[in-house]
Design an enzyme around this catalytic site. Structure first.
Site, PDB file in Angstrom:
ATOM      1  N   GLU A 363       3.895  -5.866   9.371  1.00 59.22           N
ATOM      2  CA  GLU A 363       4.191  -4.953   9.215  1.00 59.22           C
ATOM      3  C   GLU A 363       3.474  -3.861   7.905  1.00 59.22           C
ATOM      4  O   GLU A 363       3.273  -3.087   7.593  1.00 59.22           O
ATOM      5  CB  GLU A 363       6.142  -4.463   8.514  1.00 59.22           C
ATOM      6  CG  GLU A 363       6.343  -4.370   9.592  1.00 59.22           C
ATOM      7  CD  GLU A 363       8.355  -3.992   9.687  1.00 59.22           C
ATOM      8  OE1 GLU A 363       8.080  -2.948   8.725  1.00 59.22           O
ATOM      9  OE2 GLU A 363       8.637  -4.947  10.371  1.00 59.22           O
TER      10      GLU A 363
HETATM   11  N1  COS Z   1       2.682   9.295   6.639  1.00 61.29           N
HETATM   12  C1  COS Z   1       2.228  10.001   7.265  1.00 61.29           C
HETATM   13  N2  COS Z   1       1.171   9.877   7.207  1.00 61.29           N
HETATM   14  C2  COS Z   1       0.061   9.537   7.470  1.00 61.29           C
HETATM   15  C3  COS Z   1       0.493   7.620   6.532  1.00 61.29           C
HETATM   16  C4  COS Z   1       1.983   8.359   6.432  1.00 61.29           C
HETATM   17  N3  COS Z   1       2.571   6.797   5.328  1.00 61.29           N
HETATM   18  N4  COS Z   1      -0.456   6.672   6.546  1.00 61.29           N
HETATM   19  C5  COS Z   1      -0.716   8.232   6.387  1.00 61.29           C
HETATM   20  N5  COS Z   1      -1.448   8.872   7.545  1.00 61.29           N
HETATM   21  C6  COS Z   1      -1.617   9.702   8.406  1.00 61.29           C
HETATM   22  C7  COS Z   1      -2.529  10.416   7.725  1.00 61.29           C
HETATM   23  O1  COS Z   1      -2.569  11.719   6.686  1.00 61.29           O
HETATM   24  C8  COS Z   1      -3.636  10.487   8.521  1.00 61.29           C
HETATM   25  O2  COS Z   1      -3.287  12.414   8.894  1.00 61.29           O
HETATM   26  P1  COS Z   1      -4.031  13.255   9.505  1.00 61.29           P
HETATM   27  O3  COS Z   1      -5.295  13.874   9.943  1.00 61.29           O
HETATM   28  O4  COS Z   1      -3.027  14.219   9.958  1.00 61.29           O
HETATM   29  O5  COS Z   1      -4.431  14.086   7.880  1.00 61.29           O
HETATM   30  C9  COS Z   1      -3.360  10.381   9.902  1.00 61.29           C
HETATM   31  O6  COS Z   1      -1.899   9.282   9.595  1.00 61.29           O
HETATM   32  C10 COS Z   1      -4.327   8.472   9.592  1.00 61.29           C
HETATM   33  O7  COS Z   1      -4.643   8.601   8.441  1.00 61.29           O
HETATM   34  P2  COS Z   1      -5.893   7.650   7.889  1.00 61.29           P
HETATM   35  O8  COS Z   1      -6.816   8.250   8.212  1.00 61.29           O
HETATM   36  O9  COS Z   1      -5.150   6.829   6.768  1.00 61.29           O
HETATM   37  O10 COS Z   1      -6.084   6.382   9.295  1.00 61.29           O
HETATM   38  P3  COS Z   1      -6.891   4.909   8.698  1.00 61.29           P
HETATM   39  O11 COS Z   1      -7.188   4.784   9.875  1.00 61.29           O
HETATM   40  O12 COS Z   1      -8.068   4.756   7.400  1.00 61.29           O
HETATM   41  O13 COS Z   1      -5.410   4.264   8.915  1.00 61.29           O
HETATM   42  C11 COS Z   1      -3.805   2.544   7.761  1.00 61.29           C
HETATM   43  C12 COS Z   1      -4.405   4.199   7.911  1.00 61.29           C
HETATM   44  C13 COS Z   1      -5.046   1.487   7.043  1.00 61.29           C
HETATM   45  C14 COS Z   1      -2.911   3.020   6.344  1.00 61.29           C
HETATM   46  C15 COS Z   1      -2.661   2.605   9.126  1.00 61.29           C
HETATM   47  O14 COS Z   1      -3.987   2.334   9.950  1.00 61.29           O
HETATM   48  C16 COS Z   1      -2.900   1.092   8.393  1.00 61.29           C
HETATM   49  O15 COS Z   1      -0.941   1.378   8.145  1.00 61.29           O
HETATM   50  N6  COS Z   1      -2.433   0.517   9.393  1.00 61.29           N
HETATM   51  C17 COS Z   1      -1.877  -0.769   9.888  1.00 61.29           C
HETATM   52  C18 COS Z   1      -0.621  -0.652  10.363  1.00 61.29           C
HETATM   53  C19 COS Z   1       0.363  -1.559  10.682  1.00 61.29           C
HETATM   54  O16 COS Z   1       1.430  -2.191  10.488  1.00 61.29           O
HETATM   55  N7  COS Z   1       0.390  -3.052  11.316  1.00 61.29           N
HETATM   56  C20 COS Z   1       1.013  -3.843  11.780  1.00 61.29           C
HETATM   57  C21 COS Z   1       1.969  -3.326  13.032  1.00 61.29           C
HETATM   58  S1  COS Z   1       3.770  -3.270  12.720  1.00 61.29           S
HETATM   59  S2  COS Z   1       4.316  -4.032  12.567  1.00 61.29           S
END
Ligand code: COS
Length: 380
Positions: A363
């Site tokens: 997560e």
């Molecule tokens: N709530 C709502 N929207 C979100 C958000 C959140 N917590 N986090 C990101 N977003 C949205 C952003 O606002 C963006 O949307 P817009 O373009 O409309 O503004 C979109 O998602 C992409 O966000 P961002 O540009 O920040 O993406 P990145 O590729 O930089 O990645 C992270 C952001 C690293 C935070 C994300 O990829 C992530 O959480 N990765 C880990 C995934 C994970 O937990 N994997 C484990 C699997 S489950 S066991």
């Protein structure tokens, strides 16, 4: 400011503690060894309401707050983190996701069975090449009018074979990048949906983790969650809450190991006295207790933020980052306090140490939490 839990919170915590001691403790070593978790035990958790704690009562949920949920997660995790990951995935990823973003038909058809434990849910975002880099989804869902055709592979899926309903994230329109991603409800048994072999894991071995293959699986359009292109936001929002659940799991693993180490140190004698009377051990316990208390405050604050309708992306990420490090640090020290016995299964701490590691990975790894935290604190 009030740090006190309500009577209701205490009742829920005690019920979870009691269930963990009477139902989860017996057989926990064997389940870890055999990598299995009996269906009857999942059913018992469902009957007692642990699988749909926060979901709306009209769909069979407990309608409880997040504080209640993290209290239960901590207690279950002290004894059996394999059980608590099932509880966490079903509650915070699957039920919460459907309750918050699903439509009326989806809630009636799917959520009402997931909250009671009649069916178990799984959340499918990670892929062989899209774990932390979650926008790089290779699984495709091609729009065919009244249905989608799903193709691809998902990895490390908790409840992979015990699950019945799967929330699957897939790319519909590559050109639109993350705005072309959708989330779908997929049922086990649909044509073309194959469950891969069970992963052989270091920890949380009672919980089943699988890869999943989708080969031309036909998914009705009514099984898409939210508007076209909402899938990535759905995953991010859902995972933000999921991280509070995993933080509570990590806290529970740490607290469980600490309690075992403290009890052991009061019984085991060396150099003519109980080992807790030696500063070498007493100071370890002091550090453990301090770290755990700090982790508990962070977990509670994140849960409280969610209950108050505040943004909890930052507090949830901080809670997970700190609680998972605490789980690692404390379980390693708990093994050390137990000495040779710590290396032996019967004393439980070696299992807790193995279970702890995953909380820094799933997560969102600790490194991902630091991305979320640093972006949040630097944005203003
Ligand atoms: N709530 C709502 N929207 C979100 C958000 C959140 N917590 N986090 C990101 N977003 C949205 C952003 O606002 C963006 O949307 P817009 O373009 O409309 O503004 C979109 O998602 C992409 O966000 P961002 O540009 O920040 O993406 P990145 O590729 O930089 O990645 C992270 C952001 C690293 C935070 C994300 O990829 C992530 O959480 N990765 C880990 C995934 C994970 O937990 N994997 C484990 C699997 S489950 S066991």
């Amino acid at each position: 400011m009030d740090f006190k839990l309500t009577e209701e919170h205490l009742m829920i915590r005690d019920a979870a503690r009691d269930f963990a001691k009477t139902e989860l403790l017996p057989g926990v070593i064997e389940r870890d060894e055999k990598q299995e978790f009996p269906k009857e035990l999942i059913k018992k958790m469902g009957d007692l309401g642990f699988l749909g704690m926060m979901a709306s009562p009209e769909y069979g949920g407990g309608g409880m707050d997040t504080i209640s949920y993290v209290l239960a997660m901590e207690e279950l995790s002290k004894i059996d983190a394999s059980a608590s990951v099932m509880v966490s995935v079903n509650n915070s990823l699957v039920c919460w996701g459907l309750d918050t973003f699903g439509n009326e038909e989806q809630k009636k058809k799917y959520l009402s069975k997931l909250t009671t434990g009649e069916k178990l849910g799984a959340f499918c975002l990670s892929e062989p090449e899209a774990g932390s880099d979650a926008t790089s989804q290779r699984t495709t869902a091609i729009d065919k009018g009244d249905h989608y055709i799903l193709n691809g592979t998902k990895n490390w899926i908790t409840n992979g074979s015990s699950g019945d309903y799967f929330l699957v994230i897939a790319q519909t329109d590559k050109e639109k990048k993350h705005k072309g991603i959708n989330a779908f409800i997929v049922e086990k048994g649909w044509d073309g949906f194959e469950i891969g072999p069970k992963e052989q894991k270091l920890g949380i071995r009672g919980s089943d983790t699988h890869s999943l293959n989708f080969n031309d699986v036909k998914v009705p359009k009514e099984n898409r969650i939210g508007e076209d292109g909402f899938g990535f936001k759905f995953a991010m929002k859902t995972l933000s809450g999921g991280r509070i659940g995993i933080a509570a799991q990590a806290l529970g693993i740490a607290a469980g190991a600490y309690e075992l180490a403290k009890d052991y140190s009061k019984q085991r004698k060396a150099f003519g006295t109980e080992i807790c009377n030696h500063q070498a051990i007493a100071f370890k316990l002091a550090d453990m207790h301090t770290q755990i208390t700090a982790a508990r405050h962070l977990v509670m604050k994140a849960a409280w933020d969610k209950d108050q309708g505040e943004n909890y992306d930052l507090s949830g990420a901080m809670a997970k980052l700190h609680a998972s490090k605490t789980a690692m640090d404390v379980t390693i020290e708990a093994v050390q306090v137990h000495g040779g016995n710590g290396y032996v299964k019967e004393y439980h701490v070696e299992r807790l140490m193995r279970d702890a590691k995953i909380t820094q990975i799933y997560e969102g790894t600790s490194e991902i939490q630091k991305i979320v935290i640093s972006r949040s604190i630097l944005k203003d």
